[in-house]
Design a protein around this motif. Sequence first.
Motif, PDB file in Angstrom:
ATOM      1  N   ALA A  41      -8.285 -11.131   4.645  1.00 44.41           N
ATOM      2  CA  ALA A  41      -9.319 -11.578   5.341  1.00 44.41           C
ATOM      3  C   ALA A  41     -10.211  -9.989   5.682  1.00 44.41           C
ATOM      4  O   ALA A  41     -11.237 -10.327   5.292  1.00 44.41           O
ATOM      5  CB  ALA A  41      -9.246 -12.299   6.801  1.00 44.41           C
ATOM      6  N   GLU A  42      -9.705  -9.274   6.281  1.00 43.40           N
ATOM      7  CA  GLU A  42     -10.251  -8.145   6.229  1.00 43.40           C
ATOM      8  C   GLU A  42     -10.853  -6.662   4.655  1.00 43.40           C
ATOM      9  O   GLU A  42     -11.833  -7.158   4.714  1.00 43.40           O
ATOM     10  CB  GLU A  42      -9.656  -6.737   7.264  1.00 43.40           C
ATOM     11  N   LEU A  43     -10.017  -7.081   3.542  1.00 38.45           N
ATOM     12  CA  LEU A  43     -10.565  -6.771   2.462  1.00 38.45           C
ATOM     13  C   LEU A  43     -11.542  -7.552   2.261  1.00 38.45           C
ATOM     14  O   LEU A  43     -12.386  -7.309   1.218  1.00 38.45           O
ATOM     15  CB  LEU A  43      -9.645  -7.239   1.561  1.00 38.45           C
ATOM     16  N   ALA A  44     -11.120  -9.225   2.062  1.00 34.55           N
ATOM     17  CA  ALA A  44     -12.762  -9.343   1.659  1.00 34.55           C
ATOM     18  C   ALA A  44     -14.273  -9.356   2.039  1.00 34.55           C
ATOM     19  O   ALA A  44     -14.917  -9.600   1.613  1.00 34.55           O
ATOM     20  CB  ALA A  44     -12.397 -11.731   1.887  1.00 34.55           C
ATOM     21  N   ALA A  45     -13.936  -9.573   3.536  1.00 36.76           N
ATOM     22  CA  ALA A  45     -15.142  -9.006   4.640  1.00 36.76           C
ATOM     23  C   ALA A  45     -15.635  -7.832   4.079  1.00 36.76           C
ATOM     24  O   ALA A  45     -16.515  -7.425   4.476  1.00 36.76           O
ATOM     25  CB  ALA A  45     -14.645  -8.818   6.289  1.00 36.76           C
ATOM     26  N   ARG A  46     -14.809  -6.691   3.704  1.00 40.27           N
ATOM     27  CA  ARG A  46     -15.486  -5.470   2.191  1.00 40.27           C
ATOM     28  C   ARG A  46     -16.660  -5.727   1.159  1.00 40.27           C
ATOM     29  O   ARG A  46     -16.634  -4.659   1.265  1.00 40.27           O
ATOM     30  CB  ARG A  46     -14.440  -4.302   3.043  1.00 40.27           C
ATOM     31  N   LEU A  47     -16.431  -7.117   0.636  1.00 45.07           N
ATOM     32  CA  LEU A  47     -16.426  -6.817  -0.405  1.00 45.07           C
ATOM     33  C   LEU A  47     -17.837  -8.012  -0.278  1.00 45.07           C
ATOM     34  O   LEU A  47     -18.084  -8.651   1.083  1.00 45.07           O
ATOM     35  CB  LEU A  47     -15.373  -8.534  -1.118  1.00 45.07           C
ATOM     36  N   PRO A  48     -18.594  -7.419  -0.967  1.00 46.94           N
ATOM     37  CA  PRO A  48     -19.663  -8.862  -1.862  1.00 46.94           C
ATOM     38  C   PRO A  48     -19.119 -10.404  -1.402  1.00 46.94           C
ATOM     39  O   PRO A  48     -18.279 -10.740  -1.989  1.00 46.94           O
ATOM     40  CB  PRO A  48     -20.564  -8.742  -2.669  1.00 46.94           C
ATOM     41  N   GLY A  99      -5.912 -11.847  -4.709  1.00 48.22           N
ATOM     42  CA  GLY A  99      -6.188 -12.548  -3.770  1.00 48.22           C
ATOM     43  C   GLY A  99      -4.793 -13.520  -3.297  1.00 48.22           C
ATOM     44  O   GLY A  99      -4.270 -13.317  -2.330  1.00 48.22           O
ATOM     45  N   ALA A 100      -3.686 -13.801  -4.656  1.00 43.28           N
ATOM     46  CA  ALA A 100      -3.094 -14.557  -4.951  1.00 43.28           C
ATOM     47  C   ALA A 100      -2.080 -13.960  -3.729  1.00 43.28           C
ATOM     48  O   ALA A 100      -1.264 -14.605  -3.474  1.00 43.28           O
ATOM     49  CB  ALA A 100      -2.761 -15.187  -5.954  1.00 43.28           C
ATOM     50  N   HIS A 101      -1.990 -12.495  -3.950  1.00 41.73           N
ATOM     51  CA  HIS A 101      -1.022 -11.875  -3.426  1.00 41.73           C
ATOM     52  C   HIS A 101      -0.501 -11.359  -2.191  1.00 41.73           C
ATOM     53  O   HIS A 101       0.099 -10.634  -1.197  1.00 41.73           O
ATOM     54  CB  HIS A 101      -0.655 -10.534  -4.527  1.00 41.73           C
ATOM     55  N   LEU A 102      -2.404 -11.454  -1.425  1.00 45.31           N
ATOM     56  CA  LEU A 102      -2.892 -10.783   0.678  1.00 45.31           C
ATOM     57  C   LEU A 102      -2.744 -12.710   0.747  1.00 45.31           C
ATOM     58  O   LEU A 102      -2.493 -13.337   0.387  1.00 45.31           O
ATOM     59  CB  LEU A 102      -3.951 -10.655  -0.106  1.00 45.31           C
ATOM     60  N   VAL A 103      -2.200 -11.754   2.323  1.00 38.56           N
ATOM     61  CA  VAL A 103      -1.712 -12.936   3.384  1.00 38.56           C
ATOM     62  C   VAL A 103      -1.951 -12.510   4.347  1.00 38.56           C
ATOM     63  O   VAL A 103      -2.824 -11.538   4.983  1.00 38.56           O
ATOM     64  CB  VAL A 103      -0.584 -13.972   3.406  1.00 38.56           C
ATOM     65  N   ALA A 157     -12.670   1.476  -2.102  1.00 44.01           N
ATOM     66  CA  ALA A 157     -13.887   2.232  -2.297  1.00 44.01           C
ATOM     67  C   ALA A 157     -14.474   1.703  -0.622  1.00 44.01           C
ATOM     68  O   ALA A 157     -14.845   1.880   0.198  1.00 44.01           O
ATOM     69  CB  ALA A 157     -14.577   3.084  -3.283  1.00 44.01           C
ATOM     70  N   ALA A 158     -14.198   0.755  -1.138  1.00 44.85           N
ATOM     71  CA  ALA A 158     -15.803  -0.548  -0.264  1.00 44.85           C
ATOM     72  C   ALA A 158     -14.554  -0.327   0.647  1.00 44.85           C
ATOM     73  O   ALA A 158     -15.004  -0.884   1.903  1.00 44.85           O
ATOM     74  CB  ALA A 158     -15.591  -2.121  -0.770  1.00 44.85           C
ATOM     75  N   ALA A 159     -13.135  -0.697   0.368  1.00 43.02           N
ATOM     76  CA  ALA A 159     -12.295  -0.889   1.865  1.00 43.02           C
ATOM     77  C   ALA A 159     -11.798   0.213   3.040  1.00 43.02           C
ATOM     78  O   ALA A 159     -11.867  -0.507   3.757  1.00 43.02           O
ATOM     79  CB  ALA A 159     -10.624  -1.467   1.111  1.00 43.02           C
ATOM     80  N   GLY A 160     -12.469   1.303   1.637  1.00 46.60           N
ATOM     81  CA  GLY A 160     -10.971   2.637   2.781  1.00 46.60           C
ATOM     82  C   GLY A 160     -10.260   2.632   2.757  1.00 46.60           C
ATOM     83  O   GLY A 160      -9.346   1.857   2.901  1.00 46.60           O
ATOM     84  N   ASP A 161      -9.527   3.701   2.745  1.00 49.46           N
ATOM     85  CA  ASP A 161      -7.791   4.241   2.985  1.00 49.46           C
ATOM     86  C   ASP A 161      -7.084   3.682   3.897  1.00 49.46           C
ATOM     87  O   ASP A 161      -5.806   2.897   3.266  1.00 49.46           O
ATOM     88  CB  ASP A 161      -7.521   6.198   3.256  1.00 49.46           C
ATOM     89  N   VAL A 162      -7.421   3.076   4.872  1.00 47.84           N
ATOM     90  CA  VAL A 162      -6.729   2.466   6.761  1.00 47.84           C
ATOM     91  C   VAL A 162      -6.003   1.038   5.775  1.00 47.84           C
ATOM     92  O   VAL A 162      -5.099   0.862   5.131  1.00 47.84           O
ATOM     93  CB  VAL A 162      -6.889   2.385   7.587  1.00 47.84           C
ATOM     94  N   LEU A 163      -7.031   0.436   4.847  1.00 47.49           N
ATOM     95  CA  LEU A 163      -7.233  -1.119   5.152  1.00 47.49           C
ATOM     96  C   LEU A 163      -6.309  -0.678   3.557  1.00 47.49           C
ATOM     97  O   LEU A 163      -5.133  -2.339   3.413  1.00 47.49           O
ATOM     98  CB  LEU A 163      -8.544  -1.277   4.876  1.00 47.49           C
ATOM     99  N   ILE A 164      -6.534   0.070   2.256  1.00 46.68           N
ATOM    100  CA  ILE A 164      -5.818  -0.530   1.888  1.00 46.68           C
ATOM    101  C   ILE A 164      -4.416   0.155   1.105  1.00 46.68           C
ATOM    102  O   ILE A 164      -3.546  -0.708   1.066  1.00 46.68           O
ATOM    103  CB  ILE A 164      -6.783   1.024   0.522  1.00 46.68           C
ATOM    104  N   ARG A 165      -3.396   0.768   2.368  1.00 50.73           N
ATOM    105  CA  ARG A 165      -2.965   1.647   2.228  1.00 50.73           C
ATOM    106  C   ARG A 165      -1.963  -0.458   3.993  1.00 50.73           C
ATOM    107  O   ARG A 165      -0.848  -0.546   2.929  1.00 50.73           O
ATOM    108  CB  ARG A 165      -2.828   1.831   4.088  1.00 50.73           C
ATOM    109  N   VAL A 219      -2.819  -2.703   2.075  1.00 47.71           N
ATOM    110  CA  VAL A 219      -3.069  -4.164   1.216  1.00 47.71           C
ATOM    111  C   VAL A 219      -1.567  -3.536   0.243  1.00 47.71           C
ATOM    112  O   VAL A 219      -0.810  -4.549   0.008  1.00 47.71           O
ATOM    113  CB  VAL A 219      -4.285  -3.604   0.890  1.00 47.71           C
ATOM    114  N   LEU A 220      -1.661  -2.493   0.234  1.00 44.49           N
ATOM    115  CA  LEU A 220      -0.176  -2.294  -0.567  1.00 44.49           C
ATOM    116  C   LEU A 220       1.203  -2.416   0.130  1.00 44.49           C
ATOM    117  O   LEU A 220       2.000  -3.106  -1.096  1.00 44.49           O
ATOM    118  CB  LEU A 220      -0.417  -0.210  -0.475  1.00 44.49           C
ATOM    119  N   LEU A 221       0.837  -2.654   1.284  1.00 45.91           N
ATOM    120  CA  LEU A 221       2.019  -2.861   1.784  1.00 45.91           C
ATOM    121  C   LEU A 221       2.338  -4.784   1.325  1.00 45.91           C
ATOM    122  O   LEU A 221       3.398  -4.935   1.994  1.00 45.91           O
ATOM    123  CB  LEU A 221       2.224  -2.728   3.452  1.00 45.91           C
ATOM    124  N   GLN A 222       1.549  -4.973   1.260  1.00 45.74           N
ATOM    125  CA  GLN A 222       1.182  -6.353   0.971  1.00 45.74           C
ATOM    126  C   GLN A 222       2.638  -6.571  -0.745  1.00 45.74           C
ATOM    127  O   GLN A 222       2.091  -7.639  -1.021  1.00 45.74           O
ATOM    128  CB  GLN A 222       0.504  -7.673   1.427  1.00 45.74           C
TER     129      GLN A 222
END
Length: 131
Positions: free
Chosen positions: A45-52, A36-40, A103-111, A113-116
């Motif tokens: 927010a979108e990644l958080a929304a896919r998590l419990p 989380g410290a690496h993401l903005v 797996a929870a986030a899906g490929d599009v969102l993870i791509r 995330v990886l850009l950040q």
Amino acid sequence: MSMRRESFLAHVQERGEYETAEEADRVARVVLALLGAHLVGTVRAELAARLPETYALILLNPLQAAEPLSPERFVRATAAWIEGATEETALWDIGAVLSTTAAAAGDVLIREVLLQLPPGYDLLFGHPQLA
């Protein structure tokens, strides 16, 4: 739709081959706090929304990173936060948590995330592999 906590933990436990859900929970908290410290912004927010909710809050209120950690330093930092961990076990822990997160986030969102993240994190999001 976010993954339920029990389901998320069951996946982490299975992938990490942990004996208990408590152990899976402990590593999930550390890894997601560091991530989380690496993401903005909207990506976080979108990644958080896919998590419990428990883990979403950790992702949104992370440990503050002074600078983005390289994958190697991310592994070292994880090992430092998990009692009794080595860099090898931390790599395994990260793989279990981040592959479940992917797996929870899906490929599009993870791509996105990886850009950040610094280069090389794609390997950390893969399934844990025994060295």
